[in-house]
Design a protein around this motif. Structure first.
Motif, PDB file in Angstrom:
ATOM      1  N   GLU A 135      38.143  32.922  38.433  1.00  0.00           N
ATOM      2  CA  GLU A 135      37.448  33.834  37.538  1.00  0.00           C
ATOM      3  C   GLU A 135      38.326  35.043  37.189  1.00  0.00           C
ATOM      4  O   GLU A 135      39.023  35.584  38.051  1.00  0.00           O
ATOM      5  CB  GLU A 135      36.146  34.332  38.171  1.00  0.00           C
ATOM      6  CG  GLU A 135      35.167  33.240  38.591  1.00  0.00           C
ATOM      7  CD  GLU A 135      34.396  32.638  37.420  1.00  0.00           C
ATOM      8  OE1 GLU A 135      34.661  33.031  36.258  1.00  0.00           O
ATOM      9  OE2 GLU A 135      33.526  31.791  37.663  1.00  0.00           O
ATOM     10  N   LYS A 136      38.287  35.474  35.936  1.00  0.00           N
ATOM     11  CA  LYS A 136      38.982  36.697  35.541  1.00  0.00           C
ATOM     12  C   LYS A 136      38.389  37.890  36.271  1.00  0.00           C
ATOM     13  O   LYS A 136      39.100  38.780  36.729  1.00  0.00           O
ATOM     14  CB  LYS A 136      38.868  36.907  34.026  1.00  0.00           C
ATOM     15  CG  LYS A 136      39.635  35.891  33.191  1.00  0.00           C
ATOM     16  CD  LYS A 136      39.443  36.180  31.717  1.00  0.00           C
ATOM     17  CE  LYS A 136      40.192  35.167  30.856  1.00  0.00           C
ATOM     18  NZ  LYS A 136      39.965  35.408  29.406  1.00  0.00           N
ATOM     19  N   ASN A 137      37.054  37.916  36.347  1.00  0.00           N
ATOM     20  CA  ASN A 137      36.340  38.986  37.039  1.00  0.00           C
ATOM     21  C   ASN A 137      35.337  38.338  37.997  1.00  0.00           C
ATOM     22  O   ASN A 137      34.254  37.936  37.580  1.00  0.00           O
ATOM     23  CB  ASN A 137      35.621  39.894  36.051  1.00  0.00           C
ATOM     24  CG  ASN A 137      34.857  41.019  36.752  1.00  0.00           C
ATOM     25  OD1 ASN A 137      34.919  41.164  37.970  1.00  0.00           O
ATOM     26  ND2 ASN A 137      34.134  41.814  35.979  1.00  0.00           N
ATOM     27  N   SER A 173      31.728  39.143  37.805  1.00  0.00           N
ATOM     28  CA  SER A 173      31.000  38.718  36.614  1.00  0.00           C
ATOM     29  C   SER A 173      31.512  37.337  36.190  1.00  0.00           C
ATOM     30  O   SER A 173      32.234  37.210  35.203  1.00  0.00           O
ATOM     31  CB  SER A 173      31.190  39.736  35.488  1.00  0.00           C
ATOM     32  OG  SER A 173      30.452  39.345  34.338  1.00  0.00           O
TER      33      SER A 173
END
Length: 236
Positions: free
Chosen positions: A212-214, A217
């Motif tokens: 995940e990038k973040n 989230s």
């Protein structure tokens, strides 16, 4: 590095067990061997194999009982290899959930073909056409390669551990559906694993850091609070 499929051979005849083990090892499988039903049950729950080759005529119990027990909690592939040739025995084994039934004696090519088919079918549900046709599941920038045991973001391997890959692969198979914590724990760590979500949460935190990038989230794997996890469905 490709992760090897782990096969448990449940066979009490030493010469047959040695033959199967040699063939599988030569074809890049990790092999475990059990010579009794009790050993088999213990190894299934502790080693979580990817496939079981099961003889029915074991010295301490009928292999049918092992088949019943495993099917009460898992869909992992089971190929019965037996000297029993009566149609009744085949039908019973298949009705109880065996993926295939091979009569002794059998050839090397037949055995390997049946193993690969059973593993592929278990990893590719009939309603997931993308995986069935290509061996891969892709959503946005994430690709799960079921044949090579890799997860990619773009063209970069994210280097998941074995259990992390199993979690992501299972969620990908049922993308769009919520898989409960209990189901995931049993499928990955076996039926005797503690119903404690902590080990699953730790693995998921590591997975999210890698894909995940973040992670706070996520865009690929979502938490259904109090229930389980869900992989983003590819609507393309």
């Amino acid at each position: 590095m490709k992760l090897k499929d782990k096969v448990l051979v449940v066979e009490d005849e030493q010469n047959i067990s040695n033959f199967i083990s040699t063939v599988l090892t030569a074809n890049d499988f990790d092999v475990l061997v059990a010579q009794t039903g009790a050993e088999a049950v213990s190894m299934i729950t502790s080693h979580c194999p990817d496939l079981i080759i099961l003889d029915l005529g074991l010295p301490d119990m009928d292999g049918i009982n092992i088949l019943k027990e495993v099917r009460s909690w898992s869909s992992l592939p089971i190929i019965v290899v037996s000297a029993r040739t009566h149609e009744h025995d085949k039908v019973m084994a298949l009705d109880l959930g065996a993926d295939d039934y091979i009569e002794k004696p059998f050839g090397t090519s037949e055995l390997l073909a049946r193993i690969r088919t059973a593993i592929r079918h278990t990893r590719t549900p009939l309603d997931n056409n993308e995986i069935a046709q290509s061996g891969k599941f892709t959503v946005k920038n994430l690709t799960i390669d079921y044949d090579k045991h890799h997860v990619l973001i773009g063209d970069q391997d994210v280097h998941l551990t074995l259990n992390e890959f199993k979690i992501v692969a299972l969620l990908g198979k049922y993308a769009g559906k919520v898989l409960t914590y209990d189901y995931l724990i049993k499928q990955i760590w076996g039926p005797k694993a503690k119903a404690d979500n902590q080990i699953l949460r730790v693995n998921m935190a590591n997975i999210r850091r890698k894909i995940e990038k973040n992670p706070a989230s996520p865009e690929y794997i979502f938490t259904e609070i109090g229930v389980g996890y869900r992989m983003l469905e590819n609507d393309a």
